[in-house]
Design a protein around this motif. Structure first.
Motif, PDB file in Angstrom:
ATOM      1  N   ALA A  77      26.835   4.780 -68.021  1.00 19.29           N
ATOM      2  CA  ALA A  77      25.505   5.553 -67.785  1.00 19.29           C
ATOM      3  C   ALA A  77      24.136   4.556 -68.807  1.00 19.29           C
ATOM      4  O   ALA A  77      23.452   4.678 -68.031  1.00 19.29           O
ATOM      5  CB  ALA A  77      26.097   7.524 -68.212  1.00 19.29           C
ATOM      6  N   VAL A  81      21.282   3.182 -66.599  1.00 18.40           N
ATOM      7  CA  VAL A  81      19.969   3.536 -67.475  1.00 18.40           C
ATOM      8  C   VAL A  81      18.706   2.204 -67.735  1.00 18.40           C
ATOM      9  O   VAL A  81      18.018   2.092 -67.514  1.00 18.40           O
ATOM     10  CB  VAL A  81      20.242   3.986 -68.691  1.00 18.40           C
ATOM     11  N   ILE A 100      16.854   8.294 -56.266  1.00 26.29           N
ATOM     12  CA  ILE A 100      17.526   8.676 -56.758  1.00 26.29           C
ATOM     13  C   ILE A 100      18.755   8.505 -56.869  1.00 26.29           C
ATOM     14  O   ILE A 100      19.276   8.484 -58.021  1.00 26.29           O
ATOM     15  CB  ILE A 100      17.847  10.193 -56.101  1.00 26.29           C
ATOM     16  N   LEU A 104      21.971   7.378 -59.554  1.00 28.29           N
ATOM     17  CA  LEU A 104      23.569   7.696 -59.096  1.00 28.29           C
ATOM     18  C   LEU A 104      24.497   6.958 -59.417  1.00 28.29           C
ATOM     19  O   LEU A 104      25.992   6.693 -58.125  1.00 28.29           O
ATOM     20  CB  LEU A 104      23.605   8.727 -57.535  1.00 28.29           C
ATOM     21  N   VAL A 107      27.861   8.112 -61.127  1.00 26.52           N
ATOM     22  CA  VAL A 107      28.674   8.384 -60.307  1.00 26.52           C
ATOM     23  C   VAL A 107      28.989   8.232 -59.037  1.00 26.52           C
ATOM     24  O   VAL A 107      30.306   8.151 -57.813  1.00 26.52           O
ATOM     25  CB  VAL A 107      28.892  10.037 -59.629  1.00 26.52           C
TER      26      VAL A 107
ATOM     27  N   TYR C  72      13.921   8.940 -71.450  1.00 19.67           N
ATOM     28  CA  TYR C  72      14.665   7.828 -69.958  1.00 19.67           C
ATOM     29  C   TYR C  72      16.043   8.589 -70.384  1.00 19.67           C
ATOM     30  O   TYR C  72      16.258   7.103 -69.688  1.00 19.67           O
ATOM     31  CB  TYR C  72      13.591   5.956 -71.144  1.00 19.67           C
ATOM     32  N   ILE C  73      16.495   8.338 -71.528  1.00 18.35           N
ATOM     33  CA  ILE C  73      17.810   8.716 -71.331  1.00 18.35           C
ATOM     34  C   ILE C  73      18.126  10.144 -70.544  1.00 18.35           C
ATOM     35  O   ILE C  73      19.219  10.108 -70.469  1.00 18.35           O
ATOM     36  CB  ILE C  73      18.938   8.927 -72.556  1.00 18.35           C
ATOM     37  N   THR C  75      19.186   9.977 -67.071  1.00 19.51           N
ATOM     38  CA  THR C  75      20.571   9.865 -66.629  1.00 19.51           C
ATOM     39  C   THR C  75      21.884  10.134 -67.758  1.00 19.51           C
ATOM     40  O   THR C  75      22.729  10.920 -67.393  1.00 19.51           O
ATOM     41  CB  THR C  75      20.814   8.409 -66.166  1.00 19.51           C
ATOM     42  N   LEU C  76      22.041   9.719 -68.666  1.00 14.75           N
ATOM     43  CA  LEU C  76      23.205   9.789 -69.720  1.00 14.75           C
ATOM     44  C   LEU C  76      23.249  10.555 -69.625  1.00 14.75           C
ATOM     45  O   LEU C  76      24.584  11.342 -70.425  1.00 14.75           O
ATOM     46  CB  LEU C  76      22.209   8.630 -70.892  1.00 14.75           C
ATOM     47  N   ILE C  79      24.561  13.162 -66.952  1.00 13.27           N
ATOM     48  CA  ILE C  79      25.997  13.326 -66.737  1.00 13.27           C
ATOM     49  C   ILE C  79      27.231  13.694 -68.136  1.00 13.27           C
ATOM     50  O   ILE C  79      28.308  14.252 -67.682  1.00 13.27           O
ATOM     51  CB  ILE C  79      26.512  12.445 -66.707  1.00 13.27           C
ATOM     52  N   LEU C  80      26.644  13.561 -69.062  1.00 14.45           N
ATOM     53  CA  LEU C  80      27.412  14.020 -70.412  1.00 14.45           C
ATOM     54  C   LEU C  80      27.571  15.727 -70.600  1.00 14.45           C
ATOM     55  O   LEU C  80      28.589  16.457 -70.479  1.00 14.45           O
ATOM     56  CB  LEU C  80      26.869  13.380 -71.785  1.00 14.45           C
ATOM     57  N   ALA C  83      29.972  16.367 -67.789  1.00 14.60           N
ATOM     58  CA  ALA C  83      31.557  16.362 -67.939  1.00 14.60           C
ATOM     59  C   ALA C  83      31.188  17.616 -68.297  1.00 14.60           C
ATOM     60  O   ALA C  83      32.505  18.089 -68.287  1.00 14.60           O
ATOM     61  CB  ALA C  83      31.181  15.239 -68.494  1.00 14.60           C
ATOM     62  N   CYS C 115      28.296  13.552 -56.596  1.00 14.69           N
ATOM     63  CA  CYS C 115      26.983  12.979 -57.239  1.00 14.69           C
ATOM     64  C   CYS C 115      25.990  14.035 -57.017  1.00 14.69           C
ATOM     65  O   CYS C 115      24.640  14.097 -56.649  1.00 14.69           O
ATOM     66  CB  CYS C 115      26.480  11.787 -56.055  1.00 14.69           C
ATOM     67  N   LEU C 118      24.884  15.434 -59.940  1.00 15.73           N
ATOM     68  CA  LEU C 118      23.814  15.248 -60.404  1.00 15.73           C
ATOM     69  C   LEU C 118      23.396  15.145 -60.309  1.00 15.73           C
ATOM     70  O   LEU C 118      21.081  15.042 -60.571  1.00 15.73           O
ATOM     71  CB  LEU C 118      24.619  13.774 -60.957  1.00 15.73           C
ATOM     72  N   GLY C 119      23.144  14.359 -58.711  1.00 14.08           N
ATOM     73  CA  GLY C 119      22.050  14.690 -57.345  1.00 14.08           C
ATOM     74  C   GLY C 119      20.866  15.445 -57.530  1.00 14.08           C
ATOM     75  O   GLY C 119      19.530  15.547 -57.997  1.00 14.08           O
ATOM     76  N   ILE C 122      18.719  16.263 -60.820  1.00 14.34           N
ATOM     77  CA  ILE C 122      17.787  15.435 -61.074  1.00 14.34           C
ATOM     78  C   ILE C 122      16.903  15.596 -59.794  1.00 14.34           C
ATOM     79  O   ILE C 122      15.418  15.525 -60.400  1.00 14.34           O
ATOM     80  CB  ILE C 122      18.336  13.574 -60.656  1.00 14.34           C
ATOM     81  N   ILE C 123      16.914  16.081 -58.947  1.00 13.12           N
ATOM     82  CA  ILE C 123      16.115  16.437 -57.896  1.00 13.12           C
ATOM     83  C   ILE C 123      15.133  17.656 -58.493  1.00 13.12           C
ATOM     84  O   ILE C 123      14.350  17.800 -58.510  1.00 13.12           O
ATOM     85  CB  ILE C 123      16.586  16.882 -56.628  1.00 13.12           C
ATOM     86  N   GLN C 126      12.795  15.961 -60.743  1.00 14.37           N
ATOM     87  CA  GLN C 126      11.921  15.228 -59.950  1.00 14.37           C
ATOM     88  C   GLN C 126      10.549  16.282 -59.002  1.00 14.37           C
ATOM     89  O   GLN C 126       9.254  15.990 -58.976  1.00 14.37           O
ATOM     90  CB  GLN C 126      12.401  14.260 -58.619  1.00 14.37           C
TER      91      GLN C 126
END
Lengths: 199, 212, 192
Positions: A77, A81, A100, A104, A107, C72-73, C75-76, C79-80, C83, C115, C118-119, C122-123, C126
């Motif tokens: 990750a 980023v 997006i 992704l 994953v 900015y983190i 995504t990180l 996903i954490l 999980a 995904c 996560l996808g 994020i949407i 957004q």
């Protein structure tokens, strides 16, 4: 040395991701509307794959095996980023069109898969070679699919020619979602035919 | 017990280190990313509006215009979450219109529209599309001249709805949702402009680019 | 801005179907669709986790990331969260509802790398959704995932007795069929 070459080349044909090992489907279907996008996605994924493979292999004796998947995810990750920021800063329009699907990459099963199957058991150099080979294989697969879809669906090849190259009326179906599935399915079939006749 | 400690320790160490590294990278790229968002998303839409005033520009002229517009951005603090951004569009060197962005609900996600308002009258100058993820070849046609030109010089009291909904906007056939999104975004922008007109006009003559 | 929830739901399930139009979650789509029971199990697990993950990531984004200005983190962090959530759900189900764990348990580890989860998270951010919109959109997206998966599994079961061109056997024909299914979902585009 020969083993290193072998780790590199297996990703390009024998175990080429997407075609032989059907992983990483989501980006493969979603961003392959133009050759440029397919190539860009492939390069971004390759970057993450090489970096994470290298780092995970370097840390393979430090990371306790009970929490290894969590550690891998954090490492992957973090690189994702980093790619996200770098692309937004230096390749803005590409990052806009991939959207997006850049975050992704986290994953993308190929990356976690290589960490689990290869990098945690092998040395740094071999892992880098494996990552680079697999990444380039993935890039190749994406580019082939994307070129096909752009050519048939829009009649252009923006990255190379910029103008319409196909004289016949393009078949917009291949630019749309259903066309993505069908095009990839047919390519997989072609791969099977090719590899059989090669034997 | 020791292995448990090692587990927690190594995981948090990795997390903290990557967090720090990313923080550093963010410092390095943040400014460039902000400039890119202006350059590639907002300014081309403002330049579309500018082009309505000047007539069609050659690509060199257009590049010069986009470059110049970088210093025509203004931020005005309206007590909202963050300062609001708008652009000044000049005609013969004098401020002629202001352009600001708003959103409508498109077919697949938000559709962003930059709307230009004539300072003197409040009438619409024209629009430019900033962001969208509409269906290629269908919804994306809202960007084309055939659709956009209808907004040139539209009265400030125009009913900004597609004709199907009882408004004055000619929808693209087959792309009603996207056309509706554009009209909605314009309506939102106009409401915003009408409400904050004075504060915005006060900021027109401020020093350019007071960044936030 | 008022939200048309009906349009949001219809759009998320049919028109912008997460699997067939947005291409999120395709690995399990082809992986677990070979028979009906696993498809139904996977769909149920995804509906559950995706909705929960949507809510939690929204809260994390609005109250932690935004507060400290570290979006900015994203995504990180997401996903954490996902999980951890999946681990937690697994533990909880095993302890409290063993019957459900028995049927969903094997799908849970797979969901972390789905995904679609996560996808959608994020949407949600957004699109600047409110919490309520996030809940509705996540649940509807997951339902769309389930619908497509179950439909697809139904078609795929018939491959057993169909004559398929040799090179297309397996994934190849699966993809072509998915394409046709996606094409049929296109018909919903006229609805809104």
């Amino acid at each position: 040395m020969t083993t290193l070459t072998r780790e590199f080349t297996k990703g390009l044909w024998d175990e080429i991701p997407l075609f032989r090992i059907v992983l990483g489907l989501c980006p493969a279907l979603a961003v392959t509307t133009t050759m440029e996008n397919g190539l860009g996605m492939g390069v971004a994924a390759t970057f993450v794959l090489v970096c994470s493979n290298g780092l995970i292999s370097l840390l393979r004796n430090v990371i306790p095996s009970e929490v290894r998947v969590a550690c891998y995810i954090v490492i992957i990750a973090a690189f994702v980023v980093a790619v996200e920021m770098l692309m937004k800063a230096y390749f803005f329009s590409l990052s806009e069109s991939l959207g997006i699907f850049i975050p992704l990459i986290v994953v993308n099963c190929i990356i976690l898969g290589r960490a689990e199957a290869f990098a945690r058991k092998n040395g740094v150099l071999a892992s880098l070679a494996d990552g680079l080979g697999m990444g380039l294989g993935f890039t190749l697969a994406l580019t082939v699919l994307a070129t096909l879809r752009e050519l048939l669906g829009a009649g252009t090849l923006g990255l190379v020619f910029g103008e319409r190259v196909l004289l016949a009326q393009p078949f917009g179906f291949f630019q749309q979602a259903p066309g993505a599935f069908v095009a990839l399915g047919i390519l997989l079939g072609l791969m099977n035919v090719l590899s059989k006749s090669g034997k | 017990m020791k292995s448990y400690l090692q587990m927690v320790l190594s995981l948090s160490l990795i997390a903290v280190l990557s967090g720090l590294a990313l923080g550093g990278l963010n410092e390095l790229t943040f400014e460039q990313i902000q400039i890119n968002i202006l350059k590639f998303k907002k300014i081309p839409a403002v330049a579309d509006i500018y082009e309505i005033l000047t007539g069609e520009l050659s690509s060199e002229e257009r590049m010069a215009v986009e470059e110049g517009l970088l210093s025509e951005k203004r931020y005005v603090d309206l007590g909202l979450n963050e300062p609001s951004l708008f652009f000044v569009v000049r005609k013969d060197g004098a401020p002629f219109a202001v352009a600001l962005e708003d959103y409508g609900q498109g077919f697949a996600g938000n559709l962003g529209v930059m709307v230009g308002f004539e300072i003197e009258t409040g009438n619409l100058v024209g629009i430019g599309i900033t962001t969208m993820s509409e269906t290629p070849g269908v919804g994306t046609r809202v960007k084309e001249k055939a659709f956009v030109t209808q907004f040139m010089g539209m009265s400030k009291d125009a009913v900004l709805k597609v004709k199907k909904d009882g408004g004055e906007v000619d929808a693209l056939s087959g792309a009603t949702v996207s056309s509706r999104a554009v009209a909605q975004a314009m309506d939102n922008a106009r409401a915003f402009y009408t409400e904050h007109r004075e504060a915005i006009l006060d900021a027109v003559n401020e020093t350019p680019g007071g960044s936030s | 801005m008022e939200t048309d929830f009906f349009a949001l739901i219809i759009s998320a399930i049919f028109i912008n179907n997460i699997l067939l139009a947005k291409f999120l979650g395709n690995c399990p789509f082809l992986g677990v669709s070979k028979n009906m029971d696993t498809a139904v199990g996977m769909s149920a697990a995804v509906v559950f986790v995706l909705t929960l993950a949507g809510i939690i990531t929204w809260v994390v984004d609005h109250y932690i990331l935004a507060t400290f200005k570290i979006e900015y983190i994203q995504t990180l962090a997401f996903i954490l969260v996902i999980a951890t959530l999946v681990q937690f759900v697994e533990l909880f189900l095993r302890k409290s509802i063993p019957a459900l764990y028995k049927s969903l348990g094997i799908f849970l580890p797979l969901i972390t790398t789905n995904c679609a989860v996560l996808g959608t998270a994020i949407i949600n951010i957004q699109e600047d959704f409110s919490l309520l919109e996030t809940v509705v959109f996540s649940a509807a997206s997951a339902t769309g995932f389930g619908l497509a998966l179950v439909l697809f599994a139904g078609i795929r079961e018939r491959f057993e007795i169909a004559r398929i061109p040799k090179p297309l056997e397996g994934t190849g024909i699966g993809l072509v069929t998915a394409g046709l299914l996606a094409l049929s979902f296109f018909a919903f585009k006229g609805m809104i």
